[in-house]
Design a protein around this motif. Sequence first.
Motif, short mmCIF file in Angstrom:
data_model
loop_
_atom_site.label_atom_id
_atom_site.label_comp_id
_atom_site.label_asym_id
_atom_site.label_seq_id
_atom_site.Cartn_x
_atom_site.Cartn_y
_atom_site.Cartn_z
N VAL A 49 0.86 -1.19 0.00
CA VAL A 49 0.00 0.00 0.00
C VAL A 49 0.89 1.23 0.00
CG1 VAL A 49 -1.78 1.31 1.20
CG2 VAL A 49 -1.83 -1.19 1.24
N ARG A 50 0.68 2.07 -0.99
CA ARG A 50 1.37 3.36 -1.01
C ARG A 50 0.38 4.44 -0.58
NH1 ARG A 50 5.39 4.96 -5.30
NH2 ARG A 50 3.58 5.59 -6.51
N TYR A 51 0.92 5.49 0.06
CA TYR A 51 0.09 6.51 0.70
C TYR A 51 0.68 7.89 0.45
CZ TYR A 51 -1.03 9.56 4.74
OH TYR A 51 -1.37 10.62 5.54
N ARG A 52 -0.21 8.86 0.35
CA ARG A 52 0.17 10.27 0.45
C ARG A 52 -0.99 11.04 1.04
NH1 ARG A 52 -1.68 13.97 -3.46
NH2 ARG A 52 -2.68 13.06 -5.31
N THR A 53 -0.72 12.25 1.50
CA THR A 53 -1.78 13.09 2.06
C THR A 53 -1.83 14.43 1.34
OG1 THR A 53 -2.67 14.13 4.06
CG2 THR A 53 -0.27 14.01 3.88
N ASP A 54 -3.02 14.96 1.23
CA ASP A 54 -3.23 16.27 0.63
C ASP A 54 -3.58 17.32 1.67
OD1 ASP A 54 -2.69 16.02 -2.01
OD2 ASP A 54 -4.75 15.91 -2.71
N ALA A 55 -3.59 16.94 2.95
CA ALA A 55 -4.10 17.84 3.98
C ALA A 55 -3.12 17.96 5.14
CB ALA A 55 -5.45 17.33 4.49
N PRO A 56 -3.10 19.11 5.80
CA PRO A 56 -2.27 19.27 7.00
C PRO A 56 -2.85 18.48 8.16
CG PRO A 56 -3.63 21.21 6.69
CD PRO A 56 -3.84 20.35 5.48
#
Length: 467
Positions: free
Chosen positions: A35-42
């Motif tokens: 599973v790869r992950y990233r976030t767009d939010a603080p």
Amino acid sequence: MLLLVGALAVGGGAVVLYPKWRSGSAAHGPADLTVRYRTDAPATGAVAKPWLEVINNSKKTVALSDVALRYYFSADDASAYGSNCVQTALGCSNITAKIGMLTGSGPTSGHYLQIGFTAAAGSLEPGKTSQGIGLQLFRLDHKELNQANDLSFDAKSTHYAPSERVAAYLGGKHVWGDVPSGSDAAAGQGPLAVTAPAAAAPPAGVMFDDFSYTGPDDPALASNGWLVRTGQGGPGIKDTWSAAGISFPAAEGTAKAGQSLQLQVTSDGTAKGTRQSELQTSKPYFFTGTLAARVYFSDKPTSGRNGDHINESFFAISPDHTSAQYSELDYEYMPNGGWGAPGPRLDTTSWRNSTKGDRVTKAQKDKLEGWHTLMITAVNGSVTYSMDGRELFTSDSKYFPRERMGIHFSAWLVDLPFQGPRTWDMRVDWLYYQAEKAVPTAEVEKAVKGFSTNGTAYVNTVPLPKS
């Protein structure tokens, strides 16, 4: 697998200890999935925005319907949470989402967002990826949330990278990531047990929405084909349409758990001080078949003096009012009447020409405050309006739809009979449309319950004509 104690650094330099199971490490061989992950939010904000990607590391083709992902978080202030899908190459209609709770787990991971896939999501060949799946997680009271101590959140992951903070399951078996200890509150089992059956592929020609959105500016609202009306035009008090009246509060009363669409009208008795609300589809999805919605009608204002000629409506209408094939099918509830007719009244009306007033209508003169299942069934040359399974009115072939129509929910004022502030609220729990087929009320409600049980918040498999 060994029970380990891990340390997670959180905001302010603090370290939170939590028990976890590690899977997919070198000691146990390569993991079948990554599973790869990233976030767009603080860390702090109105909405958490995790993006997840699944990669098939095995030598076998993997059906996505056999895959489940768990994103772990803490529930601030014991608030209820909601989620939605914003973007995915798989189609958000093929993504399911459920909020769950673990008992006996650490403070950073007492809840999880479980993502699943319907049978129509397809499969991943060896080495292939699902591509990015854009999600949103939010409090149902719409207050700010703090992700800083959430197990699966990583503020530094603004680009995709493998993350063992998100767990993956294949055929119910834990194959990737770290999971906290404790028991699944719903299943009464440990967190490694993901035994829920995969959701079936959404039926063809169906549109369903249970209105799991953050607000009128939610990108998922637009990507799911909805348009918030603002600015000019009628009916009612012209040029007073505003996004400010559109919200998605936690469901209350006899509606199911989750969220509902709220359409709010506010006025001080002047045109300048009036705000009306409407949500409509951005494309003409409805033609023939069964259109249904669970709607809450108000008989009195939420605040302020009663007496307004309020119109609470659910309808389908041609995009062009001057079309030679003009079609319109309406429910309009006026608890205090309007246009010189006394209330309460529910008008059911089929239109053929809006400019010439060519229509047939029937009024139901009952107080209807509360939740009602409203249905429009347009098949075999006639249109039938029914409420809570009871037929109200049928119009003949002259007023049968001749072209595709948009679907609208609207709350507005016929006039301004007095001065002073007041607020009216109309709500919608869900929308369901089955193209071309007559579906009984009981079957509609069964289908809606099935979507809810599967964690399906939105479906649209209605084909549109090629432009």
